[in-house]
Design an enzyme around this catalytic site. Structure first.
Site, PDB file in Angstrom:
ATOM      1  N   ASP A  55      24.430  33.213 -25.746  1.00  0.00           N
ATOM      2  CA  ASP A  55      24.708  34.650 -25.723  1.00  0.00           C
ATOM      3  C   ASP A  55      26.186  34.924 -25.967  1.00  0.00           C
ATOM      4  O   ASP A  55      27.038  34.571 -25.157  1.00  0.00           O
ATOM      5  CB  ASP A  55      24.306  35.236 -24.365  1.00  0.00           C
ATOM      6  N   MET A  87      14.686  42.858 -27.220  1.00  0.00           N
ATOM      7  CA  MET A  87      15.326  42.814 -25.898  1.00  0.00           C
ATOM      8  C   MET A  87      14.383  43.479 -24.896  1.00  0.00           C
ATOM      9  O   MET A  87      13.903  44.589 -25.132  1.00  0.00           O
ATOM     10  CB  MET A  87      16.668  43.549 -25.914  1.00  0.00           C
ATOM     11  N   ASP A 140      13.686  38.495 -24.849  1.00  0.00           N
ATOM     12  CA  ASP A 140      14.895  38.114 -24.106  1.00  0.00           C
ATOM     13  C   ASP A 140      15.169  39.121 -22.990  1.00  0.00           C
ATOM     14  O   ASP A 140      15.437  40.293 -23.261  1.00  0.00           O
ATOM     15  CB  ASP A 140      16.072  38.071 -25.092  1.00  0.00           C
ATOM     16  N   GLY A 141      15.099  38.623 -21.751  1.00  0.00           N
ATOM     17  CA  GLY A 141      15.491  39.437 -20.613  1.00  0.00           C
ATOM     18  C   GLY A 141      14.412  39.586 -19.552  1.00  0.00           C
ATOM     19  O   GLY A 141      13.338  40.114 -19.815  1.00  0.00           O
TER      20      GLY A 141
HETATM   21  C1  DX5 Z   1      21.165  39.440 -21.902  1.00  0.00           C
HETATM   22  C2  DX5 Z   1      21.103  38.160 -22.682  1.00  0.00           C
HETATM   23  C3  DX5 Z   1      20.065  37.238 -22.205  1.00  0.00           C
HETATM   24  C4  DX5 Z   1      20.225  36.755 -20.790  1.00  0.00           C
HETATM   25  C5  DX5 Z   1      18.856  36.689 -20.211  1.00  0.00           C
HETATM   26  O1  DX5 Z   1      21.953  40.353 -22.532  1.00  0.00           O
HETATM   27  O2  DX5 Z   1      20.861  38.412 -24.053  1.00  0.00           O
HETATM   28  O3  DX5 Z   1      19.861  36.151 -23.085  1.00  0.00           O
HETATM   29  O4  DX5 Z   1      20.826  35.503 -20.686  1.00  0.00           O
HETATM   30  O5  DX5 Z   1      18.955  36.402 -18.874  1.00  0.00           O
HETATM   31  P1  DX5 Z   1      17.697  36.483 -17.902  1.00  0.00           P
HETATM   32  O6  DX5 Z   1      16.651  35.539 -18.421  1.00  0.00           O
HETATM   33  O7  DX5 Z   1      18.270  36.065 -16.592  1.00  0.00           O
HETATM   34  O8  DX5 Z   1      17.218  37.915 -17.901  1.00  0.00           O
HETATM   35 ZN    ZN Z   2      20.250  36.677 -25.321  1.00  0.00          ZN
END
Ligand code: DX5
Ligand code: ZN
Length: 219
Positions: A34, A136, A174-175
């Site tokens: 990230d 996202m 993701d998230g």
């Molecule tokens: C958030 C990032 C993610 C983050 C996800 O902006 O893009 O990749 O690391 O973290 P988790 O899995 O803890 O929600």
């Molecule tokens: Zn990410």
């Protein structure tokens, strides 16, 4: 096949090499990196020099998620540093198509990422050129946030759009994904699953990855 992409955002950066080795040996399919600039998102993380360093000690596919404004300025640097996949946010540049061409010119995989409130129609004219689309499921910027339930229907709509188009394009999520809700996104059609806190904050990283893979099919 469902792929798990641990996000190093939740790793202990004081021992980053070891933390990457842990997920590599523990069954990770990709390494999610990230990149945040403090402008596109309210947080700052890592840049090309760090990617270059970790590239030397890992064979995992590097999945670089650019949460930065004007990503076109940095694509070449991240490719040189060792990226295998680059995701740019459609909200981060006036020239999305140009960015995708810049990524593809290097012979690596191109992906666009959509914030939760960005409608799916933005990918319509890009489908020919994309290897993956990242939805996202939290507002980008931080690890450890809660999954936004309305995103499940968005994943289903994207899955339908891609099936109708008759092209193989990965759907990355993701998230807020953990062992508790992975089945929900895989059932909806996602096949590349990012998880940061759920993996790195767990007691046993390898167990959590294999549990996630198992639960991804249980629906
Ligand atoms: C958030 C990032 C993610 C983050 C996800 O902006 O893009 O990749 O690391 O973290 P988790 O899995 O803890 O929600
Ligand atoms: Zn990410």
């Amino acid at each position: 096949m469902i792929k798990i992409a641990p996000s190093i955002l939740s790793a202990d950066f004081a021992k980053l090499g070891e933390q990457i080795e842990l997920v590599e040996k523990g069954g990770a399919d990709l390494l999610h990196i990230d990149v945040m600039d403090g402008h596109f998102v309210p947080n700052i993380t890592i840049g090309p020099p760090v990617v270059e360093c970790i590239r030397k000690s890992s064979k995992l596919e590097f999945d670089v998620h650019l949460m930065i404004e004007n990503p076109e300025k940095y694509i070449d640097n991240f490719v040189k540093a060792g990226a295998d996949i680059i995701s740019i946010h459609v909200e981060s540049t006036k020239h999305v198509h140009r960015c995708i061409q810049m990524i593809k010119k290097h012979g690596i995989k191109a992906c666009v990422s959509l914030n939760p409130s960005t409608p799916l129609e933005v990918v319509d004219h890009l489908l020919d050129d994309l290897d993956m689309i990242l939805l996202m499921t939290v507002n980008p910027g931080f690890g450890g946030q809660a999954y936004i339930p309305a995103m499940t229907a968005k994943i289903e709509s994207l899955k339908k759009k891609i099936s109708d188009y008759k092209k193989q394009i990965d759907i990355q999520i993701d998230g807020g994904i953990s062992v508790d809700n992975i089945y929900q996104v895989t059932k909806a059609g996602a096949n590349v699953i990012v998880a940061g806190s759920a993996i790195y904050k767990s007691d046993n990283v390898a167990d959590t990855i294999s549990k996630m893979k198992e639960l991804a099919y249980r629906w």
